[in-house]
Enzyme design. Structure first.
Site, PDB file in Angstrom:
ATOM      1  CG  PHE A  30      -1.607  -1.331   1.446  1.00 11.61           C
ATOM      2  CD1 PHE A  30      -2.167  -2.055   0.403  1.00 11.61           C
ATOM      3  CD2 PHE A  30      -1.625  -1.889   2.703  1.00 11.61           C
ATOM      4  CE1 PHE A  30      -2.741  -3.307   0.614  1.00 11.61           C
ATOM      5  CE2 PHE A  30      -2.196  -3.131   2.930  1.00 11.61           C
ATOM      6  CZ  PHE A  30      -2.753  -3.847   1.883  1.00 11.61           C
ATOM      7  CB  ILE A  67       2.448  -5.848  -3.302  1.00  6.35           C
ATOM      8  CG1 ILE A  67       1.594  -4.844  -4.097  1.00  6.35           C
ATOM      9  CG2 ILE A  67       3.921  -5.500  -3.424  1.00  6.35           C
ATOM     10  CD1 ILE A  67       1.632  -3.430  -3.525  1.00  6.35           C
ATOM     11  NE  ARG A  90      -7.381  -4.622 -25.054  1.00 12.08           N
ATOM     12  CZ  ARG A  90      -6.513  -4.457 -26.047  1.00 12.08           C
ATOM     13  NH1 ARG A  90      -5.240  -4.507 -25.821  1.00 12.08           N
ATOM     14  NH2 ARG A  90      -6.951  -4.236 -27.263  1.00 12.08           N
ATOM     15  CG  ASN A 122      -7.931 -11.356 -14.640  1.00  9.57           C
ATOM     16  OD1 ASN A 122      -9.081 -11.333 -14.214  1.00  9.57           O
ATOM     17  ND2 ASN A 122      -7.120 -12.393 -14.445  1.00  9.57           N
ATOM     18  N   PRO A 123     -10.770  -9.044 -15.757  1.00 13.99           N
ATOM     19  CG  PRO A 123     -12.673  -9.508 -16.998  1.00 13.99           C
ATOM     20  CD  PRO A 123     -11.224  -9.831 -16.899  1.00 13.99           C
ATOM     21  CD  GLN A 128      -5.144  -3.929  -7.518  1.00 13.04           C
ATOM     22  OE1 GLN A 128      -5.028  -4.536  -6.454  1.00 13.04           O
ATOM     23  NE2 GLN A 128      -4.440  -2.868  -7.784  1.00 13.04           N
ATOM     24  N   GLY A 149      -5.342   0.777  -9.691  1.00  4.95           N
ATOM     25  CA  GLY A 149      -5.121   0.563  -8.271  1.00  4.95           C
ATOM     26  C   GLY A 149      -5.748   1.686  -7.469  1.00  4.95           C
ATOM     27  CD  GLU A 150      -2.045   4.459  -6.521  1.00  4.31           C
ATOM     28  OE1 GLU A 150      -1.372   3.500  -6.906  1.00  4.31           O
ATOM     29  OE2 GLU A 150      -1.808   5.070  -5.487  1.00  4.31           O
TER      30      GLU A 150
HETATM   31 MO1  MOS Z   1       1.068   2.948  -4.136  1.00  2.20          MO
HETATM   32  S1  MOS Z   1       0.779   4.268  -2.600  1.00  2.20           S
HETATM   33  O1  MOS Z   1       1.776   3.884  -5.312  1.00  2.20           O
HETATM   34  O2  MOS Z   1       1.827   1.583  -3.537  1.00  2.20           O
END
Ligand code: MOS
Length: 760
Positions: free
Chosen positions: A256, A488, A650, A653-654, A660, A726-727
């Site tokens: 994270f 990770i 795109r 992988n749904p 995520q 991700g974010e």
């Molecule tokens: Mo993230 S805060 O860029 O692992």
């Protein structure tokens, strides 16, 4: 939980893996315990190191008495600033890779800058004996006054220099003129607390020294989001050559952001192993995780908005201040999002830091954007009530067709579709605008929403692909693809196989992907949602190059059935080339290799962005919709429903992408309602450095959650057409929840987290 999963297939090859909801290839290893995290790795003769940390927040170490600890059973050695080897400073130009030029936690002097700074390392033959001896180390301090309260030092706030993120100050147009020209204005302050990354697995390092050809070698098994970052810092501090050090990190129990930089404990493990001439394992305790690997800095934010009666924004100002440590300057994109999210001619943002006596903050789950957007998207909601305009409608009236900060078109933008899809799935039209107007028995019901956006990052990345004959494979060949990236948890092992499989026309079971080792081709960190964009592009390009090479080899033979056809007429799939529309004309990779007397072919390349980044602004966008239910009598609040819709290019992988996004949304609930690292300002120490008192969102906090991806094609962003995933899932969630709380209760909570005491 549910979602729509579009099947975003790719290219004209026969076997398409990209777009399929493959399960994680590392899943069975993780649930059976076969996956080896750095703390699980066993080596002969390992000793255990325990770190002793400072109990004062500012001053000097006057004396250290290690005699009792040294004579305790099993103790092999103790490192303090008095006997630790002198280390090199890293280059003074501060980059993420350089970490601190010289971190005070590296035992280089008697100075103490924060409580929890490493000041001794005790090494013993067992962990228990090391822990016992660590208690026996006696330290006397010359204590100096400290400050951990950012308000105390606000007058000394400074603009960060030499920044990694966007410049701290930004201006377009004239905000004072824009405010003067508006019908409605807003000027409010928002705060967010210190939060701690708290990955599930405490960070650990196993350091093993050896000798090769008369030269020292160091292998570090480490918890990190980037083995190359650790290599750079460790070789810099220790003065070793790159080839003398190997950093391995095959599995990491979360990060994270805490694992982006190289922290002192990794190097201390190496020093400890050198000191006792044995391999040394060092595992941080949960409490030490609060002071050793960064945290999300608190924020003080002020937002000023001006708008015309019809809702059009005439001015946006966003001013943010965060703490920094005494010796380093971590900065983040706190005030960056308002520059591009909406159309507005007059925008000004500033960003300031204040030095206090804490450990250096670090990246955490959309660093800057998630806290900045809490303030900004709360303010936009407040403006909607001042104007008596539906919050979603207000956002539509300020929709930006271009990136007005860079004055560039977006490479793609699907925010309108996200608003529409999210609102429809959520049932936004059922919302009654007046606060406190929706109720279900004892519960006040609130609907809130917020936008989200995150930049697309693509960093230079190397990858290697080796295609080799293997009779045991049903496709006659297998592929090994390598890159020193990390996984990770997002599913990197899985999606890289899918990308490689499609580029080569193989099934995923013919592909292996290796990561997490500095002996592999160089990778950026797994951070900033950039892995699929950077590593995925490199894997795609390396495998495509290998495929092209195989075709070249086939064409060298006069009798190839492919020779009477143009490249564009040739497809690939199931381990072979074939002529489109004439499957009888085909040639297997294995046969091509055999004809050329080759066991295999190998390609290696560096993949990086070209000019397109100058021609387009690249951003992912989305929208969050939440329903909260508040029992006002006891201040109890729960998030009943969450719906998010996202344009992330795109979807490789749904399943892993949805996971995520869900992860991000769950973190958003934690940020909105629970997470807060409390500081005892009198002692300068954290009061709740444990998972009993630092609360993260758990299953019981999440009721219904839906994530949708709109079908978005982006031909410019990178060869795969992918954006980060991700974010973007966390950004905007805290604002959407705070906005829903206002809608339910009429109470505007501008200070996170929204705890029951603030609702009663
Ligand atoms: Mo993230 S805060 O860029 O692992």
């Amino acid at each position: 939980m549910s979602s729509n999963i579009p099947n975003t297939s790719t290219s004209n090859n026969a076997a398409t893996s990209v777009g399929k909801p493959n399960t994680r290839v590392d899943g069975p290893l993780k649930v059976t315990g076969a996956a080896r995290y750095s703390s699980d790795i066993e080596v002969e003769g390992v000793a255990h190191a325990v770190i002793v940390q400072s109990t004062i927040a500012n001053g000097r170490i006057a004396a250290i008495d290690t005699s009792a600890a040294e004579s305790a059973p099993g103790v092999l050695g103790i490192l303090t600033h008095l006997n630790a080897p002198k280390l090199n400073k890293l280059s003074s130009k501060k980059t993420v890779e350089d970490s601190e030029p010289l971190d005070p936690a590296l035992l280089q002097s008697d100075k103490v800058f924060y409580a929890g700074q490493h000041i001794a390392v005790v090494i013993a033959d067992t962990l228990e004996r090391a822990e016992h001896a660590a208690i026996l180390v006696r330290i006397e301090y010359n204590e100096q006054p400290h400050t951990t309260d950012i308000y105390e030092s606000l007058t000394e706030a400074f603009a960060p220099k030499d920044v990694n993120s966007k410049p701290p100050d930004y201006k377009r147009g004239d905000t004072e003129a824009g405010l003067a020209d508006s019908d409605v204005t807003l000027d409010e302050q928002y705060t967010t607390p210190t939060e701690t990354n708290n990955p599930m697995a405490p960070f650990a390092t196993l350091a093993v020294w050896s000798e090769e050809n008369g030269e020292e070698r160091l292998t570090l098994y480490d918890s990190t989001q980037g083995v190359n970052n650790v290599l750079k810092a460790v070789t810099g501090w220790l003065g070793l050559k790159q080839e003398q050090v190997r950093v391995v990190s095959h599995f990491v129990g979360g990060g994270f952001g805490a694992g982006i930089r190289a922290w002192a404990h990794t190097t201390l493990a190496a020093l400890a192993a050198l000191h006792v001439n044995r391999p040394v394992k060092l595992v941080l305790t949960r409490e030490q995780m609060f002071t050793s690997v960064g945290h999300r800095p608190a924020t003080l934010q002020r937002i000023r908005l001006g708008a015309k009666r019809d809702g059009r924004l005439t001015a946006i100002e966003h001013h943010g201040t965060s703490p920094a440590s005494q010796f380093s300057q971590f900065e983040e994109n706190l005030t960056a999002s308002p520059r591009i999210l909406y159309s507005c001619p007059n925008v000004r943002t500033t960003y300031r830091l204040v030095r206090i006596n804490t450990n250096t903050p670090t990246f955490m789950r959309a660093p800057g954007e998630s806290t900045g957007m809490f303030a900004f998207e709360s303010a936009i909601d407040e403006l909607a009530y001042k104007l008596n305009i539906d919050p979603l409608e207000l956002r539509l009236r300020n929709y930006s067709e271009r990136d007005e900060e860079q004055d560039l078109p977006f490479s793609s933008k699907s925010l309108l579709e996200c608003y529409q899809l999210g609102a429809q799935q959520f049932g936004w039209s059922r919302r009654i605008h007046q606060p406190r107007s929706m109720r279900d028995g004892q519960y006040l019901i609130g609907y809130g929403m917020a936008s989200t956006t995150y930049s697309c990052y693509r960093m230079p990345t190397q990858a290697r692909a080796r295609v080799f004959r293997d009779a045991s494979s049903h496709q006659g060949v297998r592929v090994v693809v390598q890159c020193a990236t990390a996984d990770i948890g997002p599913g990197t092992y899985t999606v890289m196989r899918q990308i490689a499989a499609d580029a080569l026309g193989l099934s995923v079971d013919s592909v292996r992907f290796q990561l997490g080792d500095t002996r592999l081709p160089k990778s950026p960190v797994q951070g900033a949602s950039q892995t699929v964009q950077s590593v995925g592009s490199a894997v795609h390009e390396a495998c495509t190059k290998a495929r092209c090479y195989l075709l070249e080899l086939a064409r060298k033979k006069e009798n190839s059935p492919l020779n009477s056809h143009l490249d564009a007429e040739i497809g690939w799939g199931d381990g072979r080339f074939f002529v489109n529309g004439d499957a009888m004309k085909s040639q297997a990779y294995a046969a091509i290799l055999k004809q050329n007397n080759l066991d295999g072919v190998e390609t290696e390349l560096t993949s990086q962005a070209g000019d397109e980044q100058k021609k387009f602004s690249m951003q992912a966008f989305g929208a969050h919709f939440v329903e909260v239910r508040v029992d006002e009598a006891i201040g109890r609040l729960h998030v009943a429903r969450m719906v998010g819709a996202f344009g992330i290019g795109r979807v490789i992988n749904p399943r892993t992408a949805q996971s995520q996004i869900f992860g991000g949304m769950v973190w958003g609930v934690g940020q909105a309602l629970l997470e807060e690292t409390h500081m005892d300002d009198a002692f300068g120490r954290y009061v709740n450095p444990n998972l009993g008192e630092y609360h993260v969102a758990v299953n019981a906090d999440i009721k219904s959650m839906e994530a949708y991806f709109v079908d978005e094609r982006d031909e410019h962003v990178n060869p795969l057409g992918v954006k980060g995933c991700g974010e973007i899932g966390i950004i905007g969630v805290a604002a959407a929840i705070a906005n829903a709380v206002f809608h339910a209760t009429g109470k505007r909570i501008r200070d996170l987290p929204i705890t029951p005491d603030k609702l009663i």
